[in-house]
Design a protein around this motif. Sequence first.
Motif, PDB file in Angstrom:
ATOM      1  N   ALA A 150       0.834  -1.204   0.000  1.00 53.11           N
ATOM      2  CA  ALA A 150       0.000   0.000   0.000  1.00 53.11           C
ATOM      3  C   ALA A 150       0.869   1.255   0.000  1.00 53.11           C
ATOM      4  O   ALA A 150       0.569   2.234  -0.701  1.00 53.11           O
ATOM      5  CB  ALA A 150      -0.938  -0.009   1.205  1.00 53.11           C
ATOM      6  N   ALA A 151       1.950   1.259   0.788  1.00 49.72           N
ATOM      7  CA  ALA A 151       2.840   2.414   0.842  1.00 49.72           C
ATOM      8  C   ALA A 151       3.561   2.612  -0.495  1.00 49.72           C
ATOM      9  O   ALA A 151       3.762   3.752  -0.943  1.00 49.72           O
ATOM     10  CB  ALA A 151       3.850   2.249   1.975  1.00 49.72           C
ATOM     11  N   LEU A 152       3.966   1.521  -1.138  1.00 52.25           N
ATOM     12  CA  LEU A 152       4.616   1.623  -2.442  1.00 52.25           C
ATOM     13  C   LEU A 152       3.653   2.211  -3.467  1.00 52.25           C
ATOM     14  O   LEU A 152       4.034   3.052  -4.297  1.00 52.25           O
ATOM     15  CB  LEU A 152       5.096   0.254  -2.905  1.00 52.25           C
ATOM     16  CG  LEU A 152       6.120  -0.458  -2.020  1.00 52.25           C
ATOM     17  CD1 LEU A 152       6.443  -1.833  -2.598  1.00 52.25           C
ATOM     18  CD2 LEU A 152       7.386   0.359  -1.844  1.00 52.25           C
ATOM     19  N   ALA A 153       2.402   1.768  -3.418  1.00 52.38           N
ATOM     20  CA  ALA A 153       1.397   2.286  -4.347  1.00 52.38           C
ATOM     21  C   ALA A 153       1.143   3.767  -4.110  1.00 52.38           C
ATOM     22  O   ALA A 153       1.070   4.563  -5.055  1.00 52.38           O
ATOM     23  CB  ALA A 153       0.099   1.495  -4.199  1.00 52.38           C
ATOM     24  N   ASN A 154       1.036   4.156  -2.839  1.00 49.89           N
ATOM     25  CA  ASN A 154       0.817   5.568  -2.510  1.00 49.89           C
ATOM     26  C   ASN A 154       1.962   6.434  -3.003  1.00 49.89           C
ATOM     27  O   ASN A 154       1.749   7.556  -3.483  1.00 49.89           O
ATOM     28  CB  ASN A 154       0.681   5.747  -0.988  1.00 49.89           C
ATOM     29  CG  ASN A 154      -0.700   5.383  -0.492  1.00 49.89           C
ATOM     30  OD1 ASN A 154      -1.671   5.464  -1.227  1.00 49.89           O
ATOM     31  ND2 ASN A 154      -0.775   4.976   0.762  1.00 49.89           N
ATOM     32  N   GLY A 155       3.192   5.924  -2.882  1.00 54.49           N
ATOM     33  CA  GLY A 155       4.353   6.709  -3.275  1.00 54.49           C
ATOM     34  C   GLY A 155       4.559   6.746  -4.772  1.00 54.49           C
ATOM     35  O   GLY A 155       4.368   7.785  -5.420  1.00 54.49           O
ATOM     36  N   THR A 156       4.914   5.614  -5.361  1.00 53.89           N
ATOM     37  CA  THR A 156       5.264   5.585  -6.778  1.00 53.89           C
ATOM     38  C   THR A 156       4.044   5.780  -7.668  1.00 53.89           C
ATOM     39  O   THR A 156       4.104   6.490  -8.683  1.00 53.89           O
ATOM     40  CB  THR A 156       5.964   4.261  -7.125  1.00 53.89           C
ATOM     41  OG1 THR A 156       7.024   4.041  -6.195  1.00 53.89           O
ATOM     42  CG2 THR A 156       6.525   4.292  -8.532  1.00 53.89           C
ATOM     43  N   GLY A 157       2.923   5.159  -7.303  1.00 54.48           N
ATOM     44  CA  GLY A 157       1.714   5.284  -8.121  1.00 54.48           C
ATOM     45  C   GLY A 157       1.273   6.728  -8.266  1.00 54.48           C
ATOM     46  O   GLY A 157       1.049   7.233  -9.377  1.00 54.48           O
ATOM     47  N   LYS A 158       1.171   7.431  -7.148  1.00 51.09           N
ATOM     48  CA  LYS A 158       0.744   8.833  -7.195  1.00 51.09           C
ATOM     49  C   LYS A 158       1.759   9.706  -7.919  1.00 51.09           C
ATOM     50  O   LYS A 158       1.393  10.625  -8.656  1.00 51.09           O
ATOM     51  CB  LYS A 158       0.525   9.351  -5.772  1.00 51.09           C
ATOM     52  CG  LYS A 158      -0.750   8.830  -5.122  1.00 51.09           C
ATOM     53  CD  LYS A 158      -0.921   9.415  -3.727  1.00 51.09           C
ATOM     54  CE  LYS A 158      -2.205   8.901  -3.087  1.00 51.09           C
ATOM     55  NZ  LYS A 158      -2.378   9.419  -1.698  1.00 51.09           N
ATOM     56  N   ALA A 159       3.043   9.430  -7.717  1.00 44.04           N
ATOM     57  CA  ALA A 159       4.084  10.230  -8.368  1.00 44.04           C
ATOM     58  C   ALA A 159       4.004  10.115  -9.883  1.00 44.04           C
ATOM     59  O   ALA A 159       4.119  11.119 -10.600  1.00 44.04           O
ATOM     60  CB  ALA A 159       5.461   9.789  -7.878  1.00 44.04           C
ATOM     61  N   MET A 160       3.801   8.904 -10.386  1.00 39.58           N
ATOM     62  CA  MET A 160       3.725   8.712 -11.830  1.00 39.58           C
ATOM     63  C   MET A 160       2.483   9.391 -12.412  1.00 39.58           C
ATOM     64  O   MET A 160       2.534   9.969 -13.503  1.00 39.58           O
ATOM     65  CB  MET A 160       3.712   7.222 -12.170  1.00 39.58           C
ATOM     66  CG  MET A 160       4.920   6.444 -11.679  1.00 39.58           C
ATOM     67  SD  MET A 160       6.485   7.022 -12.345  1.00 39.58           S
ATOM     68  CE  MET A 160       6.495   6.275 -13.959  1.00 39.58           C
ATOM     69  N   LEU A 161       1.395   9.347 -11.662  1.00 37.33           N
ATOM     70  CA  LEU A 161       0.167  10.022 -12.109  1.00 37.33           C
ATOM     71  C   LEU A 161       0.365  11.534 -12.189  1.00 37.33           C
ATOM     72  O   LEU A 161      -0.075  12.188 -13.141  1.00 37.33           O
ATOM     73  CB  LEU A 161      -0.988   9.683 -11.171  1.00 37.33           C
ATOM     74  CG  LEU A 161      -1.551   8.257 -11.303  1.00 37.33           C
ATOM     75  CD1 LEU A 161      -2.302   7.859 -10.049  1.00 37.33           C
ATOM     76  CD2 LEU A 161      -2.471   8.162 -12.520  1.00 37.33           C
ATOM     77  N   LYS A 162       1.035  12.092 -11.191  1.00 41.27           N
ATOM     78  CA  LYS A 162       1.297  13.538 -11.187  1.00 41.27           C
ATOM     79  C   LYS A 162       2.134  13.954 -12.399  1.00 41.27           C
ATOM     80  O   LYS A 162       2.027  15.084 -12.876  1.00 41.27           O
ATOM     81  CB  LYS A 162       2.037  13.939  -9.908  1.00 41.27           C
ATOM     82  CG  LYS A 162       1.176  13.947  -8.655  1.00 41.27           C
ATOM     83  CD  LYS A 162       2.021  14.310  -7.440  1.00 41.27           C
ATOM     84  CE  LYS A 162       1.226  14.240  -6.153  1.00 41.27           C
ATOM     85  NZ  LYS A 162       2.075  14.523  -4.959  1.00 41.27           N
ATOM     86  N   ARG A 163       2.953  13.040 -12.881  1.00 43.57           N
ATOM     87  CA  ARG A 163       3.832  13.349 -14.007  1.00 43.57           C
ATOM     88  C   ARG A 163       3.205  12.991 -15.347  1.00 43.57           C
ATOM     89  O   ARG A 163       3.891  12.911 -16.367  1.00 43.57           O
ATOM     90  CB  ARG A 163       5.165  12.624 -13.825  1.00 43.57           C
ATOM     91  CG  ARG A 163       5.922  13.104 -12.592  1.00 43.57           C
ATOM     92  CD  ARG A 163       7.251  12.414 -12.451  1.00 43.57           C
ATOM     93  NE  ARG A 163       7.975  12.904 -11.303  1.00 43.57           N
ATOM     94  CZ  ARG A 163       9.281  12.811 -11.130  1.00 43.57           C
ATOM     95  NH1 ARG A 163      10.014  12.221 -12.053  1.00 43.57           N
ATOM     96  NH2 ARG A 163       9.862  13.281 -10.057  1.00 43.57           N
TER      97      ARG A 163
END
Length: 409
Positions: A150-163
């Motif tokens: 869940a923490a990996l998804a919150n971090g990398t997932g959200k970052a890629m979406l922002k970009r």
Amino acid sequence: MTVRHHVARLLGSLCALGAGAAFAADLVPVKIGVLNDRSGVYFDSTGEGSVVAARMAVEDFKPEAHGLKVEVVSADHQNKPDVGASVTRQWYDRDGVDAVFDVPTSSVALAIAQITKEKNKAFINSGGGTADLTGPACTPNTVHWTYDTAALANGTGKAMLKRGGKTWYFITADYAFGLALERDTKAVVEKNGGTVVGGVRTPFPNPDFSSFLLQAQASGAQVIGLADAGLDAANAIKQAHEFGIRQGGQKIAALLIAITDIHSLGLEVAQGLDFTASFYWDLNDGTRAFAERFEKRMPGKKPTSYQAGVYASTLHYLKAVAALHSAKDGAAVVAKMKEMPTDDPLFGKGTIRPDGRKIHPMYLFEAKAPSESKGAWDLYKVLETIPAEQAFRPMSEGGCPMVAGMTAK
């Protein structure tokens, strides 16, 4: 010197020896088992380095000063749940092990959690990723320390979406960890306006990702999410580089990758990769000092986040055992660990929630370009610090039956 003086000195020495023997007899025995992959895809990121980290923690704790006598043993679970379960049962039933640490490979970790509950021992996980350990599979005997899916998804997932990475295709290791990581990242993607256009599941472990990468490339997805880890993730990234996938405009989301993997790949291949982790050896003075000591025992190696988690969690476990002056009741030790605030030089101050989830900040990293690196292990730059309360899934969303109805943060 008179005979009387000789006798007095001899009696004094015997008394001192007797007192020392009595003191040693009063020490509470504690046996820790470090169970991980010592021969497969996670051997470099966990393996002997985790055993070294546990022993460093024991030495730093100075157990005899706290009335404890601590022994560390280790074994290879070969990434197989049946092997891990067999070792754990033998440790608990025959060998007197009080707690099991590390355990990468989520399918093995889930099996160990249930055996540990059955035997009322303690399971302190650092290497396994599935967030189910503090969700449907939570127990009063488990602490999940370093990270989770869940923490990996919150971090990398959200970052890629922002970009701008709105469309995703997953390449997923077909076992508990990969499936949980895809599930949790997919939920983040869709919640934040993205779309999953497809995916493929791969054998575990797997040396050749060629056909899977070609399918991902053909999907036209803006982001290819690698829901795997260790040598599997490294192999996939290396082969994606050979196919020119990133050069062609598609982004690779390394949803879990260790510093040993980045080091093995080299920055020429890894540069620009974004990923989430809870630890990096060069974050601050405390992490650098630990890494220097670690490298003296593991020449040419810097500690991974999993190994750092073993060190920190072993320290906290021993504090709880010392407070209880016993390691025999695993659930009581874990309850004491939750009651006591955590504080160590690698993760700083933190807490353990009632569901067993250890809470601390996570970091969004980017692999440096070769021109930015000043040394063999100067590999990461920090893009963002994710506060502890935002990094992990809220307890109310995890489905842990122990905490049903509790207010969660």
